[in-house]
Design an enzyme around this catalytic site. Sequence first.
Site, PDB file in Angstrom:
ATOM      1  N   TYR A  77       0.304  63.224  -4.675  1.00  0.00           N
ATOM      2  CA  TYR A  77       0.554  61.846  -5.090  1.00  0.00           C
ATOM      3  C   TYR A  77       0.910  61.831  -6.580  1.00  0.00           C
ATOM      4  CZ  TYR A  77      -1.856  60.610  -0.697  1.00  0.00           C
ATOM      5  OH  TYR A  77      -2.241  60.505   0.619  1.00  0.00           O
ATOM      6  N   PRO A  91      -3.446  51.350   7.914  1.00  0.00           N
ATOM      7  CA  PRO A  91      -3.957  50.466   8.970  1.00  0.00           C
ATOM      8  C   PRO A  91      -3.304  49.086   8.952  1.00  0.00           C
ATOM      9  CG  PRO A  91      -5.549  50.607   7.204  1.00  0.00           C
ATOM     10  CD  PRO A  91      -4.493  51.628   6.895  1.00  0.00           C
ATOM     11  N   LEU A  92      -2.693  48.734   7.816  1.00  0.00           N
ATOM     12  CA  LEU A  92      -1.989  47.441   7.709  1.00  0.00           C
ATOM     13  C   LEU A  92      -0.481  47.636   7.810  1.00  0.00           C
ATOM     14  CD1 LEU A  92      -4.112  45.755   4.872  1.00  0.00           C
ATOM     15  CD2 LEU A  92      -4.349  45.521   7.353  1.00  0.00           C
ATOM     16  N   ALA A  93      -0.064  48.799   8.325  1.00  0.00           N
ATOM     17  CA  ALA A  93       1.358  49.095   8.536  1.00  0.00           C
ATOM     18  C   ALA A  93       2.181  48.823   7.270  1.00  0.00           C
ATOM     19  CB  ALA A  93       1.901  48.315   9.733  1.00  0.00           C
ATOM     20  N   GLY A 137      -4.942  50.445   0.603  1.00  0.00           N
ATOM     21  CA  GLY A 137      -4.466  50.601  -0.766  1.00  0.00           C
ATOM     22  C   GLY A 137      -4.679  49.267  -1.461  1.00  0.00           C
ATOM     23  N   GLU A 141     -10.722  40.644   0.225  1.00  0.00           N
ATOM     24  CA  GLU A 141     -10.351  40.222   1.574  1.00  0.00           C
ATOM     25  C   GLU A 141     -10.574  41.346   2.579  1.00  0.00           C
ATOM     26  OE1 GLU A 141      -6.306  39.137   4.127  1.00  0.00           O
ATOM     27  OE2 GLU A 141      -6.223  39.120   1.928  1.00  0.00           O
TER      28      GLU A 141
END
Length: 314
Positions: free
Chosen positions: A54, A207-209, A283, A292
Site C-alpha cells: 500500500y 464489504p461495502l463494494a 476504510g 456509522e
Amino acid sequence: MEYRRLGKTGVKVSEISLGSWLTYGGYVEEEKATSSIDKAYDLGINFFDTANVYMRGEAEVVVGKALKKYPRDSYVLATKVFWPMGDGPNDRGLSRKHVIEQCHASLKRLGTDYVDLYYCHRFDPETPVEETLRALDDLVRQGKVLYVGVSEWTAEQITEAVHIADKKLLDRIVVNQPQYSMLERYIEKEVLPVSEKYGIGQVVWSPLAQGVLTGKYKKGAAVPQGSRAAQENYGSLFGLLTDENLDKVERLKEVAADNELTMAQLALAWILRQKGVSSAIVGASRPEQLEENVKASGIKLSAETLQTIEEILN
C-alpha cells in the site's frame, strides 16, 4: 463493539476492522488517517489491517505512527507480503527470501517487534507452498509473527496449504482475506465451506463494494465529488459501479429503512450474518464514517429480512 475469534484461534478481533488500502499514505493525508485510527480505537475497533504494497510502505508508516501511542497488547495488527516492492526479480512473490526480507522491512516501517497476523497477499504459482509455509513458520517461532493468513486463495490452494502444514508440522493458516459483499459472493460456494472445515476465519475486504453499497452513487447522476470513484484510476470501481448494481442498491435502501439502518449498516450486518466471518474491514477517509459503520456490530437481521435481500440480489 462485539468481538469474534480469529478463525478457531483464541485471539479475538472486533467485528468491524479498519483497513488502509487506497487511503492511508495515498489520497488521505496523514492527519486525517491518524484521526480515523484514533476514532476507530475509541469506538472499540482493535483490529487494524495494512500491507507492505500500500503506497509502497507509506501506509505501514502512517499506521505504525498512529498506533504507537496505544499499548501494543491492546490491538491486533495485520500486514501482508506478495506484490512487488522493487524492480528486481526477487522483489515479489512468496519465496523464503522475499517473505523474510519483507517481514523485517514491514516491522521497521510499523515500528513494532511483531505483527499479530501476516498474510500471503496472493497465491504464488512460482514458489512451492512448503517453502512459503516454512518461512512463515520460522517467523512464528522467532516471535515476529503470531498468526498466519492468506488473501484471495482458492479452496484448493487453502486445502493444499493445510495438508502440507499438518504433514510437516508447520504453523497452520488461520485466516483468509477475500473480497466479499452483497455484490461479490464468489466465496460462498467453495471457500467458506472449506475454510469452516479447517477452522479458517474470513476477514473480508470491500464489504461495502468500494462504497457502492453506501448508496452514494446514483444511476445516471454524476459521481459525487471527493468520492473514491472520483479519484483517478478508480473510474468504474473494478466493475462494481454498474446500472444493475445501482438498481439493486435502490431496492436495498428500502430494506435498510424498514430496519431503521443506513445502507452501509445493512450491508455490514449482512456480511456478519456468516458465522465463518471473523471481521469485516472498512476504510475511512473521515472519522465520521466509522461512527456509522461500527453500529453494524451486533445487529441480527431477521430471517424475513435476509430472504428479502436474497430476492433482490438474485
